[in-house]
Each structure stands twice: as structure tokens, then as C-alpha cells.
Design a protein around this motif. Structure first.
Motif, PDB file in Angstrom:
ATOM      1  N   THR A 219       1.315 -12.046   1.767  1.00  0.00           N
ATOM      2  CA  THR A 219       1.949 -11.246   2.813  1.00  0.00           C
ATOM      3  C   THR A 219       2.681 -12.070   3.850  1.00  0.00           C
ATOM      4  OG1 THR A 219      -0.036 -11.247   4.213  1.00  0.00           O
ATOM      5  CG2 THR A 219       0.174  -9.460   2.575  1.00  0.00           C
TER       6      THR A 219
ATOM      7  N   HIS B 179       4.107  -6.550   5.980  1.00  0.00           N
ATOM      8  CA  HIS B 179       5.554  -6.376   5.835  1.00  0.00           C
ATOM      9  C   HIS B 179       6.001  -6.409   4.374  1.00  0.00           C
ATOM     10  CE1 HIS B 179       5.366 -10.785   5.821  1.00  0.00           C
ATOM     11  NE2 HIS B 179       6.525 -10.755   5.207  1.00  0.00           N
ATOM     12  N   THR B 180       5.144  -6.918   3.484  1.00  0.00           N
ATOM     13  CA  THR B 180       5.472  -6.974   2.057  1.00  0.00           C
ATOM     14  C   THR B 180       5.010  -5.730   1.297  1.00  0.00           C
ATOM     15  OG1 THR B 180       3.410  -8.154   1.674  1.00  0.00           O
ATOM     16  CG2 THR B 180       5.400  -9.480   1.949  1.00  0.00           C
ATOM     17  N   GLY B 181       4.092  -4.962   1.903  1.00  0.00           N
ATOM     18  CA  GLY B 181       3.537  -3.783   1.244  1.00  0.00           C
ATOM     19  C   GLY B 181       2.074  -3.611   1.605  1.00  0.00           C
ATOM     20  N   PRO B 182       1.400  -2.676   0.959  1.00  0.00           N
ATOM     21  CA  PRO B 182       0.011  -2.399   1.302  1.00  0.00           C
ATOM     22  C   PRO B 182      -0.952  -3.491   0.829  1.00  0.00           C
ATOM     23  CG  PRO B 182       0.706  -1.015  -0.525  1.00  0.00           C
ATOM     24  CD  PRO B 182       1.912  -1.775  -0.066  1.00  0.00           C
TER      25      PRO B 182
ATOM     26  N   ARG C 208       8.267  -3.758  -3.486  1.00  0.00           N
ATOM     27  CA  ARG C 208       7.144  -3.974  -2.572  1.00  0.00           C
ATOM     28  C   ARG C 208       6.030  -4.682  -3.327  1.00  0.00           C
ATOM     29  NH1 ARG C 208       7.972  -3.807   2.492  1.00  0.00           N
ATOM     30  NH2 ARG C 208       6.105  -2.694   3.012  1.00  0.00           N
TER      31      ARG C 208
ATOM     32  N   LEU D 180      -1.397   5.571  -2.525  1.00  0.00           N
ATOM     33  CA  LEU D 180      -0.393   4.689  -1.943  1.00  0.00           C
ATOM     34  C   LEU D 180       1.007   5.082  -2.396  1.00  0.00           C
ATOM     35  CD1 LEU D 180      -2.109   1.234  -2.530  1.00  0.00           C
ATOM     36  CD2 LEU D 180      -2.020   2.545  -0.394  1.00  0.00           C
TER      37      LEU D 180
ATOM     38  N   VAL E 278      -7.500  -0.181   3.917  1.00  0.00           N
ATOM     39  CA  VAL E 278      -6.064  -0.283   3.648  1.00  0.00           C
ATOM     40  C   VAL E 278      -5.354  -0.706   4.927  1.00  0.00           C
ATOM     41  CG1 VAL E 278      -4.002   0.965   2.879  1.00  0.00           C
ATOM     42  CG2 VAL E 278      -6.241   1.564   1.944  1.00  0.00           C
ATOM     43  N   ARG E 279      -4.477  -1.683   4.796  1.00  0.00           N
ATOM     44  CA  ARG E 279      -3.622  -2.058   5.918  1.00  0.00           C
ATOM     45  C   ARG E 279      -2.220  -2.311   5.370  1.00  0.00           C
ATOM     46  NH1 ARG E 279      -2.863  -7.730   6.275  1.00  0.00           N
ATOM     47  NH2 ARG E 279      -4.347  -8.887   5.015  1.00  0.00           N
ATOM     48  N   ASP E 280      -1.254  -2.195   6.243  1.00  0.00           N
ATOM     49  CA  ASP E 280       0.126  -2.437   5.847  1.00  0.00           C
ATOM     50  C   ASP E 280       0.544  -3.827   6.294  1.00  0.00           C
ATOM     51  OD1 ASP E 280       0.755   0.035   4.602  1.00  0.00           O
ATOM     52  OD2 ASP E 280       0.894   0.977   6.572  1.00  0.00           O
TER      53      ASP E 280
ATOM     54  N   LEU F 269       1.829  -4.821  -3.768  1.00  0.00           N
ATOM     55  CA  LEU F 269       0.472  -4.328  -3.557  1.00  0.00           C
ATOM     56  C   LEU F 269      -0.467  -5.515  -3.700  1.00  0.00           C
ATOM     57  CD1 LEU F 269      -1.840  -2.240  -3.386  1.00  0.00           C
ATOM     58  CD2 LEU F 269      -1.538  -1.861  -5.856  1.00  0.00           C
TER      59      LEU F 269
ATOM     60  N   LEU G 243       4.017   3.451  -3.174  1.00  0.00           N
ATOM     61  CA  LEU G 243       4.610   2.149  -3.464  1.00  0.00           C
ATOM     62  C   LEU G 243       6.100   2.326  -3.733  1.00  0.00           C
ATOM     63  CD1 LEU G 243       1.905   0.667  -5.842  1.00  0.00           C
ATOM     64  CD2 LEU G 243       2.317   0.086  -3.451  1.00  0.00           C
TER      65      LEU G 243
END
Length: 117
Positions: free
Chosen positions: A110, A12-15, A44, A38, A8-10, A46, A40
Motif C-alpha cells: 500500500t 490509496h491502492t485499494g482495500p 486496484r 468489496l 477492513v480499511r482503505d 486487494l 473492487l
């Protein structure tokens, strides 16, 4: 058989969840659990990055649908990125290519260059 790994990484748009290995009857629960953890938010995105997915059976497809439902419940969006040809074919045959947003790369969703991982 390749073990399932979910990173999992973040963005700027979401996970972004990078799914690697085999997504099948024995491992689909791991994806469902990762998605449930998560937080959410509305608006955002995913992203499930499937570029390193080796195999996906019907249980895996169901886990992808559960992830989509989780996003919808949070009023967020969801996209599948870098879907392998064999999985993309299964999605097309089942008509799920009309349900999921399919993107060529996670970076498309992303806006992050691949080097930002």
C-alpha cells in the motif's frame, strides 16, 4: 481456538483486510463474505494482511483462492501480506506461492506506513 476477526480499511491502492485468528472450516465463510462485499475496481489492489493469523486449514486456503478469483473477476490485483511461516509453508508445498503475490508487510503493497492504520 481463536475467533476470526476481519478488519477492513482503505488504502490509496485499494482495500486491506486484516485477518486475525483462525481461518478454518468454521470461519472461512466469513472471509468469503467480507471479500464479496468489496467493490473492487480494475487496477486496484486487494491486500489480505495475514500477520495476525493464528491458523489456516484447507478451507482457509480455499477462501484465499476465492478472494483471488474475486479480484481477478474485477480486473484487480491481490496480494497476501505478512503470511505466517506455517501458512507460507503450506502455500509453498501446494505450489500456491506461485499463484499468490506474497509480501512481507501490508505496507509494502500500500505504500502506507504502519502508523497510518
Amino acid at each position: 481456538m481463536t475467533p476470526l476477526t476481519i478488519t477492513v480499511r482503505d488504502a490509496h491502492t485499494g482495500p486491506v483486510l486484516e485477518v486475525t485468528g483462525d481461518l478454518d472450516y468454521d470461519t472461512a465463510t466469513h472471509l468469503r463474505q467480507a471479500v464479496k462485499k468489496l467493490a473492487l475496481a480494475p487496477g486496484r489492489l486487494l491486500v489480505l494482511d495475514l500477520g495476525r493469523l493464528d491458523f489456516c486449514d484447507s478451507s482457509g486456503i480455499t477462501a484465499l483462492l476465492v478472494a483471488r478469483n474475486h479480484a481477478i473477476a474485477a480486473r484487480a490485483d491481490m496480494a497476501l501480506a505478512a503470511v505466517p511461516d506455517n501458512t507460507a509453508r503450506t502455500l509453498r508445498v501446494a505450489g500456491l506461492d506461485q499463484v499468490f503475490t506474497l509480501l512481507p508487510h501490508a505496507e509494502t503493497a500500500t505504500g502506507s506506513p504502519a502508523g497510518d492504520r
